[in-house]
Motif scaffolding. Structure first.
Motif, short mmCIF file in Angstrom:
data_model
loop_
_atom_site.label_atom_id
_atom_site.label_comp_id
_atom_site.label_asym_id
_atom_site.label_seq_id
_atom_site.Cartn_x
_atom_site.Cartn_y
_atom_site.Cartn_z
N TRP A 16 -23.67 -21.07 -28.66
CA TRP A 16 -23.25 -20.44 -27.41
C TRP A 16 -24.45 -20.02 -26.56
O TRP A 16 -24.47 -20.23 -25.34
N THR A 17 -25.46 -19.47 -27.20
CA THR A 17 -26.68 -19.11 -26.47
C THR A 17 -27.32 -20.35 -25.87
O THR A 17 -27.78 -20.35 -24.71
N LEU A 18 -27.36 -21.43 -26.64
CA LEU A 18 -27.93 -22.69 -26.17
C LEU A 18 -27.16 -23.24 -24.97
O LEU A 18 -27.75 -23.67 -23.98
N LEU A 19 -25.83 -23.23 -25.05
CA LEU A 19 -25.02 -23.71 -23.93
C LEU A 19 -25.33 -22.94 -22.65
O LEU A 19 -25.45 -23.52 -21.57
N SER A 20 -25.46 -21.63 -22.78
CA SER A 20 -25.74 -20.81 -21.61
C SER A 20 -27.11 -21.12 -21.02
O SER A 20 -27.27 -21.24 -19.80
N TYR A 21 -28.09 -21.30 -21.89
CA TYR A 21 -29.44 -21.61 -21.42
C TYR A 21 -29.48 -22.98 -20.77
O TYR A 21 -30.09 -23.17 -19.71
N VAL A 22 -28.81 -23.96 -21.40
CA VAL A 22 -28.79 -25.32 -20.85
C VAL A 22 -28.07 -25.36 -19.50
O VAL A 22 -28.48 -26.09 -18.59
N ALA A 23 -27.02 -24.56 -19.36
CA ALA A 23 -26.31 -24.53 -18.08
C ALA A 23 -27.25 -24.12 -16.94
O ALA A 23 -27.14 -24.63 -15.81
N ALA A 24 -28.17 -23.20 -17.25
CA ALA A 24 -29.12 -22.75 -16.22
C ALA A 24 -30.22 -23.76 -15.95
O ALA A 24 -30.83 -23.74 -14.88
N ARG A 25 -30.47 -24.65 -16.91
CA ARG A 25 -31.55 -25.64 -16.76
C ARG A 25 -31.08 -26.98 -16.20
O ARG A 25 -31.90 -27.84 -15.89
N THR A 26 -29.77 -27.19 -16.12
CA THR A 26 -29.23 -28.47 -15.65
C THR A 26 -28.50 -28.27 -14.34
O THR A 26 -28.23 -27.13 -13.91
N GLU A 27 -28.15 -29.39 -13.69
CA GLU A 27 -27.58 -29.31 -12.36
C GLU A 27 -26.16 -29.85 -12.26
O GLU A 27 -25.34 -29.28 -11.54
N ARG A 28 -25.88 -30.95 -12.94
CA ARG A 28 -24.59 -31.61 -12.70
C ARG A 28 -23.82 -31.94 -13.97
O ARG A 28 -22.61 -32.11 -13.93
N VAL A 29 -24.49 -32.04 -15.10
CA VAL A 29 -23.84 -32.49 -16.33
C VAL A 29 -22.87 -31.42 -16.85
O VAL A 29 -23.12 -30.23 -16.74
N ARG A 30 -21.73 -31.87 -17.40
CA ARG A 30 -20.79 -30.95 -18.04
C ARG A 30 -21.30 -30.60 -19.44
O ARG A 30 -22.03 -31.36 -20.05
N LEU A 31 -20.83 -29.45 -19.95
CA LEU A 31 -21.31 -28.94 -21.24
C LEU A 31 -20.13 -28.56 -22.12
O LEU A 31 -19.11 -28.07 -21.64
#
Length: 299
Positions: free
Chosen positions: A54-69
């Motif tokens: 869950w922490t990783l998903l949140s961090y990745v959401a902030a680092r990406t622009e268009r991809v779904r997670l």
């Protein structure tokens, strides 16, 4: 033949390894830049070699622009559904509607129990997941009157406030293999997310799984097309064919198009921790598969 007519999506299944700490993040960024539609991570909160998903998903959401997670799939027994529902809605809002909820009933019960989770039988775990799905939808229904009240066998919610509403209708995708779980998918979920390597009969198990899901959906007054069919894949790119998903990109495209048209699979998630493999999957396999499926659907 079974084709539910869904648009095709292509994604990556990334290992959330904790060392080096940012490796999974950089792979997700590479998938985003390559043009993939989805990045997913397995979730084993009891595994110290992995980052918390869950922490990783949140961090990745902030680092990406268009991809779904999405989790692939999140471990329900160690994540209370009311809290998870609010967390999911929050991440969906913060990411601009890019989160989907891939979730499972649980496994590895010794490890779950060691982390403080409740040990359940397989049947109990499916029943608990069904209760959780109801809680997710109640929490997300921010415009409905009153608080959320659920007096379940496994979860109790005693007047929790609703909301926030997510930015889009979050898909609930279940990792399912056995009949009881497949039937739950058909009557209550938005997607079926198995791994091809775990289907003992290979693509033949997709036919059987679709049958359980479709029958349950119809019995619940839903259309079978309400359930997206996703599939985790592993394979190898090579100059010549050596078997299923073991060969050149044009072979992959033909085989994935067959899975789409014959078994209704519309989301292909490649297990890959190599950015060059992701790029090849996005640049060559995805467009070729879409072209083949579009041509066949036009006939």
């Amino acid at each position: 033949m079974t084709d539910y007519g869904h648009d095709l999506l292509f994604g990556a299944f990334v290992t959330p390894t904790a060392q080096p700490a940012t490796h999974a993040v950089e792979l997700a960024v590479a998938a985003d830049r390559a043009g993939l539609d989805l990045v997913t991570f397995q979730d084993h909160p009891y595994q110290p070699k992995f980052l918390d998903t869950w922490t990783l998903l949140s961090y990745v959401a902030a680092r990406t622009e268009r991809v779904r997670l999405s989790g692939n799939v999140l471990n329900l027994p160690l994540r209370h559904p009311a809290v998870l529902a609010r967390s999911a809605a929050s991440l969906d809002l913060l990411s601009g509607g890019r989160f989907e909820l891939g979730i499972g009933a649980g496994g590895f019960w010794d490890a779950i129990e060691a982390m403080g989770g409740r040990r359940l039988s397989p049947g109990q775990a499916v029943d608990a997941l069904e209760e959780a799905i109801g809680i997710f939808r109640e929490i997300w229904a921010a415009g409905e009157p009153g608080g959320v009240r659920v007096d379940g066998e496994y979860y109790q919610v005693k007047g929790a406030k609703r909301g926030p509403a997510p930015a889009h209708d979050i898909g609930i995708w279940l990792g399912a293999y056995k009949p009881k779980m497949l039937k739950l998918t058909g009557r209550a979920a938005d997607g079926w997310l198995p791994s091809l390597s775990y289907l003992q009969g290979g693509p033949g198990d997709l036919t059987e799984g679709n049958k359980h899901i479709d029958e349950a959906a119809l019995s619940a007054g839903r259309s079978p097309a309400d359930v997206r069919r996703l599939l985790n894949l592993s394979g190898r790119f090579a100059s010549s064919s050596r078997g299923l998903l073991d060969g050149p990109p044009d072979q992959w495209a033909e085989e994935l198009a067959g899975l789409a048209l014959d078994h209704g699979v519309s989301t292909f998630i490649l297990m890959a921790d190599d950015p060059s493999v992701m790029e090849l999957f996005a640049a060559e396999v995805a467009p070729a598969t879409r072209e083949l499926v579009t041509a066949e659907r036009g006939n």
